[in-house]
Scaffold this motif. Structure first.
Motif, short mmCIF file in Angstrom:
data_model
loop_
_atom_site.label_atom_id
_atom_site.label_comp_id
_atom_site.label_asym_id
_atom_site.label_seq_id
_atom_site.Cartn_x
_atom_site.Cartn_y
_atom_site.Cartn_z
N ARG A 152 50.45 35.38 44.62
CA ARG A 152 51.79 34.84 44.78
C ARG A 152 52.43 35.34 46.07
O ARG A 152 53.05 34.58 46.81
N LEU A 196 51.56 32.97 39.29
CA LEU A 196 51.84 32.05 40.40
C LEU A 196 52.95 31.04 40.06
O LEU A 196 53.29 30.19 40.88
N ARG A 197 53.46 31.15 38.83
CA ARG A 197 54.52 30.25 38.35
C ARG A 197 54.04 28.80 38.32
O ARG A 197 54.77 27.87 38.66
#
Length: 197
Positions: free
Chosen positions: A46, A77-78
């Motif tokens: 990320r 990493l959403r």
């Protein structure tokens, strides 16, 4: 294989890893440390990739420990944790009858076999079904490696990592077979060779 923006992650630790047991094709879940290692790798990616991560292709071994690692990484990493694909060619090398045992346990049963493996670890195939050598593993994954495009994140296994180091990283077969593939680092490649980050 195009080296730019290719990231190889080994799955996080399992209890078999903690006990130095040969895992191979056995399904063994991540332990607490393994989940923490997967989170570490997701956080690293990320910070390194930012919003670019959503443009990457994500490929995992179909084995449970690799898929759980991938889901944790994608969560950090959403991104949707389920939005990745699996590829059977990324399954771990098979250790046949040795799976579930430590090397000292195997040596107590069959010291000659362990000595033969140590003499040529890259080409040795353990006894029993569902077994293959690292050389055979590299042949299995070469078509996948050749098809990879930039911006790909792979989650797989230690044996696969050794084959990748030999096939892509230019590491000798002997050195690749002896390499420790960390579970809390990520393998990347550039023009100067492979790097752990």
């Amino acid at each position: 294989m195009v080296a730019d923006d290719i990231y190889f992650c080994r799955h996080g630790q399992t209890e078999y890893n903690a006990q130095d047991r040969l895992q191979g094709r056995r399904e063994v879940p991540l332990n607490a440390l393994g989940r923490s290692q997967a989170r570490r790798n997701g956080v690293y990616l990320r910070r390194r990739l930012g919003e670019r991560a959503e443009t990457f292709t994500f490929i995992a071994s179909p084995m449970d420990r690799a898929q759980e690692t991938m889901r944790i990484i994608r969560t950090e990493l959403r991104l949707d944790p389920e939005d990745y694909r699996t590829d059977d060619r990324l399954v771990e090398v098979g250790y046949g009858d040795w799976e579930g045992s430590t090397i000292p346990e195997v040596a107590a049963r069959d010291p000659d076999a362990v000595a033969a493996r140590e003499a040529d670890k890259w080409n040795y195939r353990c006894p029993g079904t569902n077994s293959e050598s690292y050389a055979e593993l590299l042949l299995r994954i070469e078509p996948l490696l050749a098809s990879l495009t930039p911006q790909t994140i792979i989650v797989s296994h230690g044996g696969v990592g050794r084959a990748v180091l030999c096939g892509v990283g230019g590491i000798s077969e002997t050195d690749a077979a002896m390499t420790i593939v960390p579970q809390d680092r990520i393998l990347t490649f550039d023009r100067t060779g492979p790097h752990w980050v």
